[in-house]
Write a protein that holds these residues in place. Structure first.
Motif, PDB file in Angstrom:
ATOM      1  N   ARG A 165       0.791  -1.273  -0.024  1.00 32.65           N
ATOM      2  CA  ARG A 165      -0.050   0.022  -0.008  1.00 32.65           C
ATOM      3  C   ARG A 165       1.035   1.345   0.030  1.00 32.65           C
ATOM      4  N   ARG A 166       0.268   2.186  -0.914  1.00 30.63           N
ATOM      5  CA  ARG A 166       1.055   3.644  -0.712  1.00 30.63           C
ATOM      6  C   ARG A 166       0.778   4.463   0.287  1.00 30.63           C
ATOM      7  N   LEU A 167       1.716   5.047   1.015  1.00 36.92           N
ATOM      8  CA  LEU A 167       1.203   5.415   2.464  1.00 36.92           C
ATOM      9  C   LEU A 167       2.117   6.810   2.249  1.00 36.92           C
ATOM     10  N   PHE A 168       1.505   7.812   3.016  1.00 42.73           N
ATOM     11  CA  PHE A 168       2.198   9.344   3.129  1.00 42.73           C
ATOM     12  C   PHE A 168       3.362   9.088   3.845  1.00 42.73           C
ATOM     13  N   SER A 169       4.381   9.839   3.069  1.00 39.75           N
ATOM     14  CA  SER A 169       5.908   9.895   3.542  1.00 39.75           C
ATOM     15  C   SER A 169       5.816  10.993   4.645  1.00 39.75           C
ATOM     16  N   PRO A 170       6.184  10.771   5.714  1.00 38.90           N
ATOM     17  CA  PRO A 170       6.027  11.759   6.900  1.00 38.90           C
ATOM     18  C   PRO A 170       7.270  12.830   6.466  1.00 38.90           C
ATOM     19  N   ARG A 171       8.533  12.141   5.882  1.00 42.69           N
ATOM     20  CA  ARG A 171       9.828  13.049   5.618  1.00 42.69           C
ATOM     21  C   ARG A 171       9.386  14.018   4.463  1.00 42.69           C
ATOM     22  N   ASP A 172       8.620  13.618   3.454  1.00 45.85           N
ATOM     23  CA  ASP A 172       8.119  14.478   2.376  1.00 45.85           C
ATOM     24  C   ASP A 172       7.125  15.513   2.676  1.00 45.85           C
ATOM     25  N   LEU A 173       6.314  15.078   3.587  1.00 48.17           N
ATOM     26  CA  LEU A 173       5.140  16.032   4.243  1.00 48.17           C
ATOM     27  C   LEU A 173       5.891  17.160   4.841  1.00 48.17           C
ATOM     28  N   LYS A 231       7.114  32.541  14.468  1.00 52.03           N
ATOM     29  CA  LYS A 231       7.134  34.049  13.832  1.00 52.03           C
ATOM     30  C   LYS A 231       6.209  34.746  14.363  1.00 52.03           C
ATOM     31  N   ASN A 232       7.000  36.024  14.792  1.00 55.33           N
ATOM     32  CA  ASN A 232       6.106  37.070  15.601  1.00 55.33           C
ATOM     33  C   ASN A 232       5.489  36.334  16.975  1.00 55.33           C
ATOM     34  N   ARG A 233       6.464  35.513  17.579  1.00 57.71           N
ATOM     35  CA  ARG A 233       5.934  35.075  18.953  1.00 57.71           C
ATOM     36  C   ARG A 233       4.897  33.832  18.802  1.00 57.71           C
ATOM     37  N   ILE A 234       4.367  33.490  17.530  1.00 60.11           N
ATOM     38  CA  ILE A 234       3.521  32.490  17.509  1.00 60.11           C
ATOM     39  C   ILE A 234       4.239  31.013  17.042  1.00 60.11           C
ATOM     40  N   ALA A 235       3.751  29.923  17.802  1.00 57.83           N
ATOM     41  CA  ALA A 235       4.564  28.935  17.188  1.00 57.83           C
ATOM     42  C   ALA A 235       3.527  27.846  16.863  1.00 57.83           C
ATOM     43  N   VAL A 236       4.000  27.164  15.747  1.00 61.50           N
ATOM     44  CA  VAL A 236       3.141  26.201  15.042  1.00 61.50           C
ATOM     45  C   VAL A 236       4.077  24.789  15.287  1.00 61.50           C
ATOM     46  N   GLU A 237       3.525  23.772  15.812  1.00 60.37           N
ATOM     47  CA  GLU A 237       3.974  22.389  15.525  1.00 60.37           C
ATOM     48  C   GLU A 237       3.271  21.478  14.752  1.00 60.37           C
ATOM     49  N   VAL A 238       3.850  20.906  13.750  1.00 59.36           N
ATOM     50  CA  VAL A 238       3.031  19.916  13.110  1.00 59.36           C
ATOM     51  C   VAL A 238       3.427  18.619  13.282  1.00 59.36           C
ATOM     52  N   GLN A 239       2.340  17.663  13.563  1.00 57.12           N
ATOM     53  CA  GLN A 239       2.292  16.299  13.962  1.00 57.12           C
ATOM     54  C   GLN A 239       1.497  15.578  13.012  1.00 57.12           C
TER      55      GLN A 239
END
Length: 133
Positions: free
Chosen positions: A52-60, A122-130
């Motif tokens: 099965r083809r899955l999403f690549s976390p590295r590519d994302l 950026k400008n004291r706003i943090a985004v964490e992608v999981q």
């Protein structure tokens, strides 16, 4: 990609909408710009999912870094030293990393390297992608 659900920790989303709407616009644009299907390149070797083809976390991750980077968002990484002595940590927490290590060693303790990392800031706003299953 698209936003399906969100959780507003301590009303952070509302704060951003009111006080920093450009930051929210950046986030929405980045999510919309990431083509998840183009990242479905990993081939599963798990039993029951073989081939099965899955999403690549590295590519994302790479796509998110490209999109956020184009909008001026950067990774934040803070390195520091800790030890098992809580009082010593409290004493050294505000010191620069090199000085923390010297103080810990001078106290006869073993310094342990650690760090805090945030995906995009950026400008004291943090985004964490999981990504999860």
């Amino acid at each position: 990609m698209r936003i399906v659900e969100q959780y507003s920790h301590l009303n952070g989303h509302e704060h951003i909408l009111v006080h920093k709407p450009h930051a929210w616009q950046d986030i929405v644009e980045v999510i919309g710009a990431v083509d998840a299907e183009s990242c479905r390149v990993k081939v599963s070797a798990e039993r029951g999912r073989v081939g099965r083809r899955l999403f690549s976390p590295r590519d994302l991750n790479k796509r998110f870094h490209e999109e956020f980077g184009q909008r001026g968002w950067d990774e934040s990484r803070t390195s520091y030293w800790v030890t098992s002595d809580v009082q010593l940590i409290r004493k050294t927490v505000s010191f620069p990393a090199a000085e923390q290590r010297r103080e810990i060693e001078a106290a006869g303790r073993t310094p342990i390297a650690s760090y805090n990392q945030t995906d995009f800031v950026k400008n004291r706003i943090a985004v964490e992608v999981q990504f999860g299953k």
